[in-house]
Design a protein around this motif. Structure first.
Motif, short mmCIF file in Angstrom:
data_model
loop_
_atom_site.label_atom_id
_atom_site.label_comp_id
_atom_site.label_asym_id
_atom_site.label_seq_id
_atom_site.Cartn_x
_atom_site.Cartn_y
_atom_site.Cartn_z
N ASN A 92 44.14 25.32 20.75
CA ASN A 92 43.07 24.34 20.93
C ASN A 92 43.13 23.36 19.77
O ASN A 92 42.26 23.34 18.91
CB ASN A 92 41.71 25.03 21.02
N LEU A 108 30.39 14.87 17.59
CA LEU A 108 30.27 14.86 16.13
C LEU A 108 29.78 13.50 15.63
O LEU A 108 28.97 13.41 14.70
CB LEU A 108 31.62 15.18 15.48
N ALA A 123 39.51 17.25 15.78
CA ALA A 123 38.35 16.38 16.01
C ALA A 123 37.51 16.14 14.75
O ALA A 123 37.13 15.00 14.49
CB ALA A 123 37.50 16.93 17.15
N PRO A 124 37.24 17.18 13.92
CA PRO A 124 36.45 16.92 12.71
C PRO A 124 37.15 15.95 11.75
O PRO A 124 36.49 15.12 11.11
CB PRO A 124 36.31 18.31 12.07
N GLY A 128 42.88 20.20 19.77
CA GLY A 128 41.86 19.15 19.83
C GLY A 128 40.67 19.52 18.97
O GLY A 128 40.14 18.69 18.22
N ALA A 129 40.26 20.80 19.03
CA ALA A 129 39.12 21.26 18.23
C ALA A 129 39.47 21.30 16.75
O ALA A 129 38.60 21.12 15.89
CB ALA A 129 38.68 22.64 18.71
N CYS A 130 40.74 21.55 16.42
CA CYS A 130 41.16 21.58 15.02
C CYS A 130 41.12 20.17 14.41
O CYS A 130 40.82 19.99 13.24
CB CYS A 130 42.58 22.13 14.88
N TYR A 180 30.37 25.51 14.10
CA TYR A 180 31.35 24.67 14.80
C TYR A 180 32.18 25.51 15.77
O TYR A 180 32.40 25.11 16.91
CB TYR A 180 32.27 23.98 13.78
N ASN A 181 32.62 26.68 15.33
CA ASN A 181 33.43 27.54 16.21
C ASN A 181 32.63 28.01 17.42
O ASN A 181 33.17 28.12 18.52
CB ASN A 181 33.97 28.74 15.42
N VAL A 213 39.41 17.90 25.33
CA VAL A 213 38.51 18.78 24.58
C VAL A 213 38.15 18.12 23.25
O VAL A 213 36.98 18.02 22.87
CB VAL A 213 39.16 20.16 24.34
N ILE A 246 34.48 16.66 21.65
CA ILE A 246 33.95 17.11 20.35
C ILE A 246 33.76 15.91 19.42
O ILE A 246 32.74 15.79 18.75
CB ILE A 246 34.90 18.15 19.73
N ARG A 249 28.69 26.17 8.40
CA ARG A 249 29.13 25.03 9.20
C ARG A 249 30.28 25.45 10.10
O ARG A 249 30.29 25.17 11.30
CB ARG A 249 29.57 23.89 8.27
N ASN A 250 31.27 26.14 9.52
CA ASN A 250 32.42 26.57 10.30
C ASN A 250 32.03 27.51 11.43
O ASN A 250 32.56 27.44 12.53
CB ASN A 250 33.45 27.25 9.40
N TYR A 298 30.22 26.28 18.77
CA TYR A 298 30.12 25.08 19.61
C TYR A 298 31.42 24.85 20.39
O TYR A 298 31.40 24.56 21.58
CB TYR A 298 29.76 23.89 18.71
N ASP A 304 39.02 20.89 7.35
CA ASP A 304 39.20 22.21 7.94
C ASP A 304 37.85 22.81 8.31
O ASP A 304 37.06 23.14 7.44
CB ASP A 304 39.93 23.11 6.94
N PHE A 305 37.60 22.92 9.60
CA PHE A 305 36.34 23.53 10.06
C PHE A 305 36.57 24.98 10.50
O PHE A 305 35.80 25.54 11.25
CB PHE A 305 35.75 22.70 11.22
N GLY A 306 37.67 25.55 10.03
CA GLY A 306 37.89 26.99 10.23
C GLY A 306 38.27 27.40 11.64
O GLY A 306 38.07 28.56 12.01
N VAL A 307 38.84 26.49 12.43
CA VAL A 307 39.27 26.88 13.78
C VAL A 307 40.61 27.60 13.68
O VAL A 307 41.54 27.13 13.03
CB VAL A 307 39.40 25.65 14.70
#
Lengths: 335, 157
Positions: free
Chosen positions: A199, A245, A205-206, A201-203, B15-16, A237, A241, B11-12, B18, A191-194
């Motif tokens: 979106n 990454l 990709a990490p 794809g952005a959720c 990333y957001n 998208v 990413i 980091r989050n 970016y 979880d990168f907090g998107v």
């Protein structure tokens, strides 16, 4: 044999014996259109509502698989299956008539990878000789569950993806076949907090990047080990990413990465924005495209990674982000 | 552990940022032009309705009322034939904002949830999209009415 932190290389080989896939009209009109077993023009699949339609998809895929496979029906030990709907209703109503034990799985759009991983573990562990792994999604039932009723007019952002209507099923077996599942790498929840559900794809990709890195580390290999590394539904998208990454981590996937979501639709002419998504996106692309290319020896080793955005309208409305996950399956063409 | 949390937050955030940079965006100008055209056409259509109704002897007030009803009816019929969503896909806010958009947002759930029954389907879910507009619309008009009453009361003293 356990490898590294999150991978397995199977001592006792697991093979893919047969596949079956069914899709809707839009997918049939896409670039892979000619390769699917069945294309159905009626989005309702002869049912009364969208949920029933998706169940019907699973039923038709399973029927097709049973007609193609050499494995007698009574020798199928388990079905590992899932879909995107609440309480997995497409699976439970679609598979109830078969009288075969079922494990119902939820991995969002990564379900096909999860089903194949668990199926392969079961066979390799000697707990079954033949199992079916399958996953379905339906554009209309997914829109209804996660977004708006279909007839509601709205504009889709450029980052959004189009849920694939379809179902893919594979028969896994202990008997030798041209393509094997050599191993698996199981994904963590990343979880990168998107917080943008439009979106995905952005959720995801990490999670895909995390899984690929883990696979390389666990197996002590790099990107050159695979002929293709194929993600599920990152879209254009997510792909960008992912490549960024991984470049940060020292891997260059620009020449051998592919994404099922990009392959399945013609984004320009079909107005699918960033690409296809849904459980069926990776499942039907695997059956119709990836495994065919492996049988034809175009590719000998593929890392197949269905990706999932763990989206829930409840947690989303409660302000939570959309975590991602991914499940890696190492496919190998026998010499 | 605390440091890890801060690192993760950082980091989050990065990333957001970016993601915001790499995510493609629809052209705002193109969307505005399309919305202007679509909204303008709907309003022109309304104007035609008013003219026709007044031509046939209606008062201006009655004609306006019948125009609203006509536009709503037209939107609902187009929703039923799955044409309205296509208009909005192209026209965006141009067809979302007028009363036709509101009609679409009520008709669409009615069609979708009909399968779940008259009570728990249509009954409970028909306002899933329009509900907030109705609730806060009524609340706002109540507040406005209250203010109006206070102003009148103040002026009367």
């Amino acid at each position: 044999m356990v490898k590294g932190k999150q991978s397995i290389l199977f001592d006792k080989a697991v093979y893919i014996e047969e596949t079956a896939c069914i899709v809707g009209q839009k997918e049939g009109e896409g670039p892979l259109g000619g390769s699917f077993d069945i294309v159905v023009e009626d989005p309702m699949f002869g049912s009364k509502n969208w949920e029933e339609a998706e169940s019907r998809l699973q039923e038709m895929a399973m029927d097709k698989l049973l007609s193609k496979t050499q494995v007698p029906r009574e020798q199928i030990r388990y079905i590992f299956a899932g879909d995107l709907l609440g309480q997995l209703i497409a699976t439970s109503f679609g598979l109830k008539k078969y009288d075969i034990p079922v494990f119902g799985l939820y991995g969002a759009c990564s379900t096909m990878g999860e089903a194949m991983s668990l199926g392969a573990i079961t066979i390799s562990g000697g707990c079954a000789d033949n199992v079916v792994a399958m996953a379905s999604s339906h554009f209309a039932s997914a829109e209804k569950q996660f977004r708006f009723p279909l007839e509601y007019g709205n504009q889709r952002p450029e980052t959004s993806t189009w849920t694939v209507t379809g179902c893919g099923a594979v028969m896994l077996t202990a008997q030798s076949q041209p393509v094997s599942i050599k191993g698996i790498t199981t994904g963590k929840i990343v979880d990168f907090g998107v917080k943008d559900s439009m979106n995905m794809g952005a959720c995801m990709a990490p999670a895909a990047a995390d899984l690929i890195t883990a696979n390389f580390k666990d197996l002590e290999v790099d990107e050159k080990y695979y002929d293709r590394i194929i993600t599920g539904d990152l879209g254009v998208v997510g792909r960008k990413i992912l490549l960024d990454l991984l470049r940060e981590k020292g891997y260059d996937l620009s020449s051998n990465h592919m994404d099922c979501g990009i392959e399945i639709f013609d984004a320009k002419n079909q107005d699918t924005k960033a690409g296809g998504s849904g459980c069926a996106c990776s499942a039907v692309t695997l059956c119709a495209y990836i495994l065919k290319n492996m049988k034809n020896r175009k590719w000998n080793r593929v890392l197949f990674i269905p990706t999932g955005a763990l989206l829930s309208t409840v947690s989303y409305n409660e302000g939570k982000s959309v975590p991602g996950t991914a499940h890696g399956v190492i496919l190998e063409r026998q010499a | 552990m605390k440091e890890e949390n801060i690192n993760e937050q950082q980091r989050n955030r990065q990333y957001n940022e970016y993601v915001k940079q790499v995510a493609p965006k629809a052209s705002c100008l193109a969307n505005c032009v399309k919305a202007f055209i679509t909204g303008g056409l709907i309003c022109t259509l309304g104007q035609i309705f008013i003219a026709v109704y007044m031509e046939n002897g209606m008062s201006k007030e009655d004609a306006a009322l019948w125009t609203t009803l006509s536009l709503v009816l037209l939107s609902v019929i187009l929703t039923g034939f799955n044409i309205y969503p296509l208009i909005t896909t192209w026209g965006g806010a141009g067809s979302l904002v007028p009363i036709t958009g509101f009609a679409n947002s009520v008709a669409a759930p009615a069609i979708e949830y009909k399968k779940e029954g008259q009570v728990f389907g249509i009954g409970c879910k028909i306002f899933t999209i329009a509900g907030p507009v109705i609730l806060y619309g009524i609340l706002t008009s109540w507040v406005a009415g209250l203010l109006y009453m206070l102003v009148q009361w103040g002026a009367g003293r």
